[in-house]
Design a protein around this motif. Structure first.
Motif, PDB file in Angstrom:
ATOM      1  N   GLY A  41      30.405  12.106  36.894  1.00 58.07           N
ATOM      2  CA  GLY A  41      30.619  13.369  36.194  1.00 58.07           C
ATOM      3  C   GLY A  41      30.757  13.148  34.702  1.00 58.07           C
ATOM      4  N   LYS A  42      31.029  14.225  33.994  1.00 55.86           N
ATOM      5  CA  LYS A  42      31.145  14.133  32.539  1.00 55.86           C
ATOM      6  C   LYS A  42      31.834  15.370  31.986  1.00 55.86           C
ATOM      7  CE  LYS A  42      26.728  13.681  32.031  1.00 55.86           C
ATOM      8  NZ  LYS A  42      25.362  13.546  31.462  1.00 55.86           N
ATOM      9  N   SER A  43      32.132  15.304  30.688  1.00 57.48           N
ATOM     10  CA  SER A  43      32.707  16.438  29.963  1.00 57.48           C
ATOM     11  C   SER A  43      31.645  16.976  29.023  1.00 57.48           C
ATOM     12  CB  SER A  43      33.941  15.985  29.172  1.00 57.48           C
ATOM     13  OG  SER A  43      34.402  17.032  28.341  1.00 57.48           O
ATOM     14  N   LEU A  44      31.373  18.270  29.106  1.00 51.76           N
ATOM     15  CA  LEU A  44      30.349  18.909  28.290  1.00 51.76           C
ATOM     16  C   LEU A  44      30.981  19.913  27.335  1.00 51.76           C
ATOM     17  CD1 LEU A  44      27.629  19.643  31.012  1.00 51.76           C
ATOM     18  CD2 LEU A  44      27.683  17.732  29.412  1.00 51.76           C
ATOM     19  N   LEU A  45      30.429  20.000  26.160  1.00 59.23           N
ATOM     20  CA  LEU A  45      30.932  20.905  25.127  1.00 59.23           C
ATOM     21  C   LEU A  45      29.818  21.815  24.650  1.00 59.23           C
ATOM     22  CD1 LEU A  45      33.074  21.778  22.962  1.00 59.23           C
ATOM     23  CD2 LEU A  45      32.109  19.962  21.506  1.00 59.23           C
ATOM     24  N   LEU A  46      30.124  23.113  24.573  1.00 57.16           N
ATOM     25  CA  LEU A  46      29.202  24.110  24.047  1.00 57.16           C
ATOM     26  C   LEU A  46      29.919  24.858  22.934  1.00 57.16           C
ATOM     27  CD1 LEU A  46      26.541  25.804  24.213  1.00 57.16           C
ATOM     28  CD2 LEU A  46      27.738  27.275  25.845  1.00 57.16           C
ATOM     29  N   ARG A  47      29.474  24.658  21.696  1.00 63.76           N
ATOM     30  CA  ARG A  47      30.076  25.347  20.566  1.00 63.76           C
ATOM     31  C   ARG A  47      29.360  26.668  20.326  1.00 63.76           C
ATOM     32  NH1 ARG A  47      30.973  20.688  15.907  1.00 63.76           N
ATOM     33  NH2 ARG A  47      33.186  20.384  16.369  1.00 63.76           N
ATOM     34  N   PHE A  48      30.106  27.650  19.872  1.00 61.25           N
ATOM     35  CA  PHE A  48      29.488  28.933  19.502  1.00 61.25           C
ATOM     36  C   PHE A  48      30.317  29.565  18.394  1.00 61.25           C
ATOM     37  CE2 PHE A  48      32.283  29.582  23.128  1.00 61.25           C
ATOM     38  CZ  PHE A  48      33.066  30.670  22.771  1.00 61.25           C
ATOM     39  N   ASP A  49      29.701  30.479  17.650  1.00 57.48           N
ATOM     40  CA  ASP A  49      30.414  31.124  16.554  1.00 57.48           C
ATOM     41  C   ASP A  49      30.504  32.623  16.808  1.00 57.48           C
ATOM     42  OD1 ASP A  49      27.928  32.253  15.885  1.00 57.48           O
ATOM     43  OD2 ASP A  49      27.443  30.595  14.532  1.00 57.48           O
ATOM     44  N   GLU A  50      31.046  33.345  15.842  1.00 59.89           N
ATOM     45  CA  GLU A  50      31.254  34.782  16.001  1.00 59.89           C
ATOM     46  C   GLU A  50      29.949  35.537  16.215  1.00 59.89           C
ATOM     47  OE1 GLU A  50      33.838  36.819  16.147  1.00 59.89           O
ATOM     48  OE2 GLU A  50      35.366  35.267  16.051  1.00 59.89           O
ATOM     49  N   GLY A  51      28.838  34.953  15.787  1.00 53.79           N
ATOM     50  CA  GLY A  51      27.556  35.627  15.944  1.00 53.79           C
ATOM     51  C   GLY A  51      27.042  35.609  17.366  1.00 53.79           C
ATOM     52  N   VAL A  52      27.635  34.771  18.224  1.00 56.30           N
ATOM     53  CA  VAL A  52      27.197  34.663  19.614  1.00 56.30           C
ATOM     54  C   VAL A  52      28.077  35.549  20.487  1.00 56.30           C
ATOM     55  CG1 VAL A  52      26.987  33.129  21.597  1.00 56.30           C
ATOM     56  CG2 VAL A  52      26.310  32.333  19.330  1.00 56.30           C
ATOM     57  N   ARG A  53      27.445  36.411  21.252  1.00 58.05           N
ATOM     58  CA  ARG A  53      28.202  37.245  22.194  1.00 58.05           C
ATOM     59  C   ARG A  53      28.421  36.431  23.467  1.00 58.05           C
ATOM     60  NH1 ARG A  53      25.150  43.103  21.569  1.00 58.05           N
ATOM     61  NH2 ARG A  53      25.852  43.540  19.435  1.00 58.05           N
ATOM     62  N   PHE A  54      29.473  35.649  23.456  1.00 58.74           N
ATOM     63  CA  PHE A  54      29.727  34.769  24.591  1.00 58.74           C
ATOM     64  C   PHE A  54      30.204  35.581  25.790  1.00 58.74           C
ATOM     65  CE2 PHE A  54      32.131  31.808  27.192  1.00 58.74           C
ATOM     66  CZ  PHE A  54      31.258  30.738  27.261  1.00 58.74           C
ATOM     67  N   ASP A  55      29.480  35.475  26.889  1.00 57.00           N
ATOM     68  CA  ASP A  55      29.824  36.184  28.117  1.00 57.00           C
ATOM     69  C   ASP A  55      30.973  35.444  28.799  1.00 57.00           C
ATOM     70  OD1 ASP A  55      30.009  37.405  30.572  1.00 57.00           O
ATOM     71  OD2 ASP A  55      27.864  37.362  30.990  1.00 57.00           O
ATOM     72  N   LEU A  56      32.132  36.075  28.866  1.00 58.92           N
ATOM     73  CA  LEU A  56      33.302  35.430  29.441  1.00 58.92           C
ATOM     74  C   LEU A  56      33.142  35.173  30.938  1.00 58.92           C
ATOM     75  CD1 LEU A  56      36.094  37.442  27.592  1.00 58.92           C
ATOM     76  CD2 LEU A  56      35.128  35.225  26.982  1.00 58.92           C
ATOM     77  N   GLN A  57      32.170  35.809  31.552  1.00 58.91           N
ATOM     78  CA  GLN A  57      31.914  35.570  32.977  1.00 58.91           C
ATOM     79  C   GLN A  57      30.867  34.491  33.212  1.00 58.91           C
ATOM     80  OE1 GLN A  57      33.981  37.160  35.124  1.00 58.91           O
ATOM     81  NE2 GLN A  57      34.847  37.848  33.184  1.00 58.91           N
TER      82      GLN A  57
END
Length: 546
Positions: free
Chosen positions: A481-497
């Motif tokens: 397994g591993k640890s993955l990181l996804l960065r995003f800023d205010e311009g991205v409408r990140f879907d909390l679901q």
């Protein structure tokens, strides 16, 4: 299958005639079940009728549910309830404060009795006396939704915006009413809200709807109906039958009105409603508010449903409390209780790991340097303990996924943990699932990164730990397994679901993607907690004495 439901007003002890009428109507209509509002029994209860009921000599043709009304239940009935014995064939006591799901899947939320203003805080402990507290009403908000809301009191202001109420001269003096029941109805948005009428009249209010519709579920229509007592001298309506329709409504029916509970400053209500997703999955209310430039202030610890200091905390979902964090089961879990049964888990295994400190992120900036130094390692210990339990119970057939959403406008940061077949981890299917859906949703690209607190990764991000243990050549275990990181800023409408959607697809549980659709009763939630605690006992470091 649609449920055909029959409803009585207060029967007031007239058991033979009421259930005789139900039998005659049931023979023609075949009801799924019946409900009695208000008082099933009377203060001067006919002893012969009660004896016939308890001895099974009064036929009740279909499952019939009731709660306590405005008078005490007979002592002999209470005795049966306390012994967990059948009151009578097909007769079921809902309890004074309860959430019940019938065999047809109909969700009934019940709050019996009248409000006792002398009890200023907390929940009532007696389940039979005809009183409830404000705490009882507030605790039921955690049910999140209801097909049927059953109360002995009216919701305050239900007569507002109603031409029928005006024509009938119905107002605050008509029936005992409660602001907390109005708030409960406003939060749950039941399809039907039944209550008792104190006198010989029936008030069937125009259907009403909230000021904002849910983009996915349509318009929430509520019908409030207060039936007259059975066999009343005014011959006012004391019976009601309907078929429960669960189809989404896109247009309010003719004659319906805006909710009578509408306030001039709705933001506060919306925030409170969203926050009642206690141990849920990152409320969707932010998506509905995304076009508003001004946001209502986030709730403090007294209203945050991740804070143990909240008086409305559903404590039955808390599994383990450590020094700086705690573990709880998830409301509306993605896996069902039997999803991983073949691997030895008889509970969903969907857990929430939460810091005790009310903070938006696991960072020194949000909670203080010393606090985060204690909290992060303890939360990691919970995660590793859960992984150890899952791999042991499943004999390495299950691994786990844990995720964190870090945003500046979080209310209370937390991690979600969920089992997953180990084979999906070792074959890279879990990693691929997160990467592919992120690209499809234009959320960005993942990088592999191990780190501890949010201080090491400035800005908003999504992090997921993917973990499993597989057999090695020496008969031991090898971690994959591993640890993955996804960065995003205010311009991205990140879907909390987003993470739940990924896991739903991987596990073939798309019908359980929306957590509100699979919320359990308190009894079901408590059973899952008990099963989890039994399995987790060996790994629960909070139970080890020094």
């Amino acid at each position: 299958m649609a449920a055909k439901i029959f409803v009585f007003g207060s029967v007031n002890g007239q058991l033979r005639s009421a259930f005789g009428k139900l039998s005659a109507l049931h023979a023609k209509n075949t009801f799924s079940f019946a409900i009695v509002t208000g008082n099933l029994f009377s203060e001067a209860q006919d002893d012969d009728q009660l004896t016939d009921l308890l001895d099974g000599r009064i036929e009740i043709p279909c499952p019939t549910y009731f709660t306590v009304g405005a008078i005490p239940l007979p002592a002999r009935v209470v005795e049966r309830i306390e012994k967990d014995e059948e009151i009578g064939p097909n007769l079921h006591y809902l309890g004074k404060r309860s959430v019940t799901k019938t065999s047809e899947g109909v969700r009934i939320v019940a709050l019996g009795g009248v409000l006792d203003m002398n009890i200023v805080a907390g929940l009532s402990t007696d389940q039979h006396e005809p009183i409830h507290t404000e705490g009882d009403a507030k605790a039921l908000r955690g049910a999140n939704n209801a097909d049927v809301l059953l109360t002995a009191m009216w919701p305050a202001d239900v007569w507002r915006n109603s031409r029928k109420a005006k024509d009938m001269q119905i107002g605050p003096e008509t029936a005992p009413s409660s602001q907390t029941i109005a708030e409960l109805c406003d939060v749950l948005k039941p399809r039907y809200h039944f209550s008792m009428s104190p006198e010989n009249f029936c008030f069937e209010r125009e259907p009403f709807f909230p000021e904002a519709a849910d983009e996915e579920k349509g318009v929430a229509i509520t019908r409030f109906i207060s039936l007259a007592p059975w066999a009343n001298t005014a011959k006012a309506k004391s019976m009601y039958a309907f078929t429960l329709n669960r189809e989404a409504v896109t247009t309010p029916p003719a004659g319906s009105t805006l909710t009578p509970f509408h306030k001039s400053a709705p933001k506060k209500r919306t925030t409170e409603q969203a926050e009642f997703s206690r141990f849920g999955h990152d409320d969707q209310d932010h998506r509905r508010r995304k076009h508003r430039r001004e946001r209502s202030p986030p709730p403090g610890p007294d209203r945050c449903f991740f804070c143990l200091s909240n008086p409305n905390l559903p404590t039955h979902m808390v599994c383990s409390i450590a020094e700086d964090s705690y573990l709880a089961t998830a409301k509306g879990p993605l896996p069902a209780a039997d999803t991983f049964k073949k691997h030895g888990l008889d509970f969903p295994g969907h857990l929430i790991i939460t810091p005790l400190t009310h903070a938006a992120s696991l960072s020194a900036a949000a909670m203080g340097e010393e606090e985060v130094k204690r909290t992060f390692p303890e939360m990691r210990r919970f995660r590793e303990s859960l992984q150890g339990m899952v791999v042991s119970v499943s004999k390495r057939k299950l691994g786990a996924v844990t995720w964190e959403i870090n945003r500046a406008r979080n209310i209370h940061v937390h991690w979600q943990f969920m089992p997953v077949p180990a084979e999906m981890v070792s074959k890279g299917l879990v990693e691929a699932g997160f990467r592919v859906l992120a690209e499809d949703m234009q959320l960005g690209k993942f990088t592999a990164k191990e780190f501890d607190t949010a201080d090491e990764v400035p800005g908003d991000y999504f992090r997921v730990w993917i973990w499993a243990e597989e057999d090695d050549d020496l008969g031991g275990g090898r971690v994959v397994g591993k640890s993955l990181l996804l960065r995003f800023d205010e311009g991205v409408r990140f879907d909390l679901q987003y993470p739940r959607k990924v896991m739903a697809k991987l596990l073939g549980l798309e019908e359980r993607t929306i957590w509100q659709d699979v919320v359990q009763s308190e009894e079901e939630e408590s059973a899952d907690v008990a099963a989890f605690r039994k399995a987790f006992k060996e790994w629960d470091f909070t139970q080890v004495s020094g």
